[in-house]
Design a protein around this motif. Structure first.
Motif: not given
Length: 384
Positions: A41-68
């Motif tokens: 188990r981890i206390d926090a997740l920090y996601v480095g990303n530059m282009l998800s909104g522009e190239l995949t139409g997906q922002e909000h990556l912290g919650a996305l990957i934590a949930d998945f």
């Protein structure tokens, strides 16, 4: 402030992952790092990303990957700083652990670039430049670096072929990295004959666009041995900035952000360039390798290329760089690159780099550059 260590690493192969989504890549790297460290188990997740909104139409990556990843409910955010997003995410995680806010933190860098055509990717990458005074005038990052390379050659009297060993060394080192995108060596003749992109930059001067994800797990040094017998200490981290537009700089051939961040990191670690055993440069283009080596103090101004010409950047050289292939041959999934660099330094310091092992490596450094030098993150890691 607490001492911080890296207790686990994970990465996916860099390449064209048409069968994997952004969230899947991020999850795979996170899962690999958690398995490597034994953390459940981890206390926090920090996601480095530059282009998800522009190239995949997906922002909000912290919650996305934590949930998945089955970690719903934890603190999780995305960190963006152009091509230095991965190291910027590590910086946020480092501060969280060092301050005592969290104990176990995951820092993931992830990018998915190859599902789009090259013109769309080029336009997206240009958002890291000055939108009004560079991108709007038609400058891409290839052309910005081509202008820098032209000026460097003019100022210091180098020829195009003098840069060849940066690319040759990267490809030679990638041969032994199972996670690298390219496993093909290149020759000086192939470098000279490569397809031109923006004079004087050709295809073999340039890092490829790619998909990939990498992850590190951080913990306070006081409990690190509970998870691994070979923790790696984060000796120092520093971020510095410069202008987005190259023409606004005091000297376009001086990475002031790189120099400031390196000097801050050296001061915190109480070391200098001569103490560093290996250096993961941000070799998005061969000219950036030279400028980064100079900014970090490994060569005087105008002499960074000479390190390559004289064979001093190889695994047995004075300052080994791109030890697992670098951006050029491992690949450059931009928001993930900074974490890949850290993973590779950790492998060296844990003596787990296989045929690419730098002998007696105790201090390793990485420099992750955003844009053409507007954000630079310098990290020094130490073998305990």
């Amino acid at each position: 402030m607490r001492d911080v260590s890296i207790i686990g690493i994970g990465q996916t192969p860099v390449g064209e992952h048409w069968d994997k989504s952004l969230r899947e890549l991020g999850f795979q790297a996170l899962q690999a790092a958690m398995n490597h460290s034994g953390v459940e188990r981890i206390d926090a997740l920090y996601v480095g990303n530059m282009l998800s909104g522009e190239l995949t139409g997906q922002e909000h990556l912290g919650a996305l990957i934590a949930d998945f990843a089955g970690l719903r409910g934890i603190e999780a955010i995305k960190v963006e700083a152009a091509c230095s997003s991965g190291a910027a995410a590590l910086r946020v995680g480092y501060m969280a652990v060092a301050s005592g806010l969290h104990d176990i933190v995951a820092c993931v860098g992830v990018e998915k670039m190859t599902d789009q055509q090259s013109d769309a990717v080029t336009s997206a990458l240009a958002t890291a430049a000055d939108a009004e005074y560079e991108a709007l005038q038609g400058l891409s990052f290839v052309s910005i670096n081509a202008l820098l390379m032209q000026r460097y050659m003019h100022e210091y009297g180098y020829k195009k072929e003098d840069f060849a060993n940066f690319a040759i060394t990267a490809h030679a080192n990638a041969m032994n990295n199972p996670y690298a995108m390219f496993h093909t060596p290149i020759t000086r003749e192939q470098f000279a004959a490569a397809k031109p992109i923006a004079d004087p930059i050709n295809l073999l001067d340039s890092s490829p666009i790619a998909d990939g994800a990498a992850c590190v797990i951080l913990a306070p040094m006081a409990i690190a041995k509970e998870f691994t017998s070979k923790p790696v200490r984060v000796r120092a981290m520093a971020i510095a900035t410069d202008t987005l537009a190259v023409h606004d700089r005091r000297d376009p051939l001086y990475l002031e952000g790189g120099a400031i961040s390196a000097q801050k990191a050296y001061a915190v670690a109480n070391v200098g360039p001569s103490d560093i055993d290996l250096f993961e440069v941000h070799d998005a283009f061969t000219i950036m390798s030279a400028l980064s080596l100079e900014a970090a103090g490994f060569a005087p101004r105008g002499q960074g290329v000479r390190l390559a010409m004289e064979g001093e950047i190889g695994l047995n050289g004075r300052i080994p760089i791109t030890t697992m292939g670098g951006l050029k041959a491992r690949g450059h999934p931009v928001g993930a690159t900074g974490i890949y660099q850290i993973v590779e330094v950790v492998e060296q310091l844990r003596e787990e780099a296989g045929a690419n092992q730098v002998k007696n490596a105790r201090l390793g450094m990485a420099q992750n550059i955003g844009g053409s030098g507007a954000t630079v993150v310098t990290t020094i890691l130490e073998r305990l």
